[in-house]
Write a protein that holds these residues in place. Structure first.
Motif, short mmCIF file in Angstrom:
data_model
loop_
_atom_site.label_atom_id
_atom_site.label_comp_id
_atom_site.label_asym_id
_atom_site.label_seq_id
_atom_site.Cartn_x
_atom_site.Cartn_y
_atom_site.Cartn_z
N ALA A 161 -26.86 -10.02 3.39
CA ALA A 161 -25.73 -9.65 4.42
C ALA A 161 -24.51 -10.15 3.93
CB ALA A 161 -26.32 -10.46 5.70
N VAL A 162 -24.51 -11.25 3.24
CA VAL A 162 -23.01 -11.89 2.91
C VAL A 162 -22.28 -10.81 1.96
CG1 VAL A 162 -23.97 -13.15 0.73
CG2 VAL A 162 -22.00 -13.86 1.99
N THR A 163 -22.99 -10.12 0.97
CA THR A 163 -22.23 -8.98 0.52
C THR A 163 -22.01 -7.96 1.18
OG1 THR A 163 -24.39 -7.96 -0.47
CG2 THR A 163 -23.50 -9.96 -2.01
N ARG A 164 -22.89 -7.56 2.25
CA ARG A 164 -22.34 -6.40 2.77
C ARG A 164 -21.27 -6.84 3.89
NH1 ARG A 164 -28.80 -6.25 4.42
NH2 ARG A 164 -29.31 -5.54 2.21
N ASP A 197 -7.89 -1.54 6.50
CA ASP A 197 -7.59 -0.58 7.41
C ASP A 197 -8.31 0.88 7.41
OD1 ASP A 197 -7.06 -0.13 10.32
OD2 ASP A 197 -5.23 0.85 9.90
N VAL A 198 -9.63 0.88 6.75
CA VAL A 198 -10.23 2.06 6.68
C VAL A 198 -11.56 2.08 7.04
CG1 VAL A 198 -8.92 2.44 4.43
CG2 VAL A 198 -11.07 1.48 4.11
N ARG A 199 -12.21 3.05 7.30
CA ARG A 199 -13.71 3.10 7.87
C ARG A 199 -14.77 2.92 6.68
NH1 ARG A 199 -16.68 8.10 9.14
NH2 ARG A 199 -18.70 7.20 10.17
N LEU A 200 -15.58 2.09 7.15
CA LEU A 200 -16.64 1.68 6.08
C LEU A 200 -17.75 2.50 6.29
CD1 LEU A 200 -18.23 -0.07 4.01
CD2 LEU A 200 -18.65 -1.59 5.73
N VAL A 201 -18.32 3.22 5.44
CA VAL A 201 -19.77 3.98 5.61
C VAL A 201 -20.75 3.25 4.45
CG1 VAL A 201 -20.73 6.33 5.49
CG2 VAL A 201 -18.72 6.08 6.11
N ASN A 202 -21.76 2.62 5.14
CA ASN A 202 -22.74 2.16 4.34
C ASN A 202 -23.84 2.96 4.20
OD1 ASN A 202 -22.17 -0.78 3.67
ND2 ASN A 202 -22.23 -0.90 5.90
N TRP A 247 -31.17 -4.86 7.17
CA TRP A 247 -29.56 -4.54 7.54
C TRP A 247 -29.56 -4.98 9.02
CZ3 TRP A 247 -25.86 -2.11 4.75
CH2 TRP A 247 -26.09 -1.77 3.46
N SER A 248 -28.38 -5.36 9.55
CA SER A 248 -28.10 -5.62 10.83
C SER A 248 -26.72 -4.75 11.18
CB SER A 248 -27.75 -6.85 10.99
OG SER A 248 -26.50 -7.36 10.22
N THR A 249 -26.34 -3.80 10.35
CA THR A 249 -25.13 -3.05 10.34
C THR A 249 -25.82 -1.61 10.33
OG1 THR A 249 -24.39 -3.22 8.14
CG2 THR A 249 -23.45 -4.58 9.94
#
Length: 167
Positions: free
Chosen positions: A76-79, A90-95, A142-144
């Motif tokens: 979780a910390v790396t995510r 200021d960009v969108r993140l897609v995991n 995953w929590s996101t």
């Protein structure tokens, strides 16, 4: 955009990450390559590889480039670190989580990868099946939100088409 492809070794994440970077004309950052360079020069490669990759991603994002990161990303910390990079730029993140639900196929991929000299850079050597299997047990839930792509039973082209459809 910041795309972070995550998953245990041998699932196909590097293959998909390279294809996505090529498709988007994005910067491609692979933690294994960074860690190999560190090891080749007698340095350690634990959190250092992630820290270097994070900094390079942020530089490219601030220049306006899309970035595709190829990383195991089990914690979780790396995510959270990648989420901060997206926020800072200021960009969108897609995991993107890449899995291979067929254990026999996954094992075959891991073992074939170990035998492929093209996957060895400097002192870095791909992990054994036993190491991959053990590390999968430590993969934090995953929590996101994320896009999940299962590569089991799919060709590279089919897996990439599934990724693009999910995106």
């Amino acid at each position: 955009m910041l795309y972070v492809t995550s998953g245990v070794p041998g699932t196909g994440k590097s293959t998909l990450a390279r294809q996505l970077a090529r498709h988007l004309g994005a910067a491609y950052l692979r933690v294994d390559t960074i860690e190999a360079a560190l090891l080749e020069h007698g340095l350690t490669a634990t959190v250092e590889g992630y820290a270097v990759c994070y900094a390079l991603a942020l530089d490219n994002l601030r220049l306006g480039h899309a970035v595709v990161v190829d990383v195991v990303n089990p914690l979780a910390v790396t995510r959270e670190m990648w989420a901060r990079a997206g926020q800072e730029a200021d960009v969108r993140l897609v995991n993107i989580e890449v899995i291979c639900s067929d254990a026999a196929q996954h094992r075959q991929r891991v073992e074939a990868r170990r035998d492929d000299p093209a996957n060895r850079v400097g002192e870095w050597i791909p992990p054994t099946w036993e190491a991959v299997h053990a590390s999968a047990q430590d993969f934090e839930p995953w929590s996101t939100p994320r896009v999940v792509v299962d590569t089991a039973g799919r060709s590279e082209a089919q897996a990439f088409a599934a990724l693009l459809k999910a995106l």
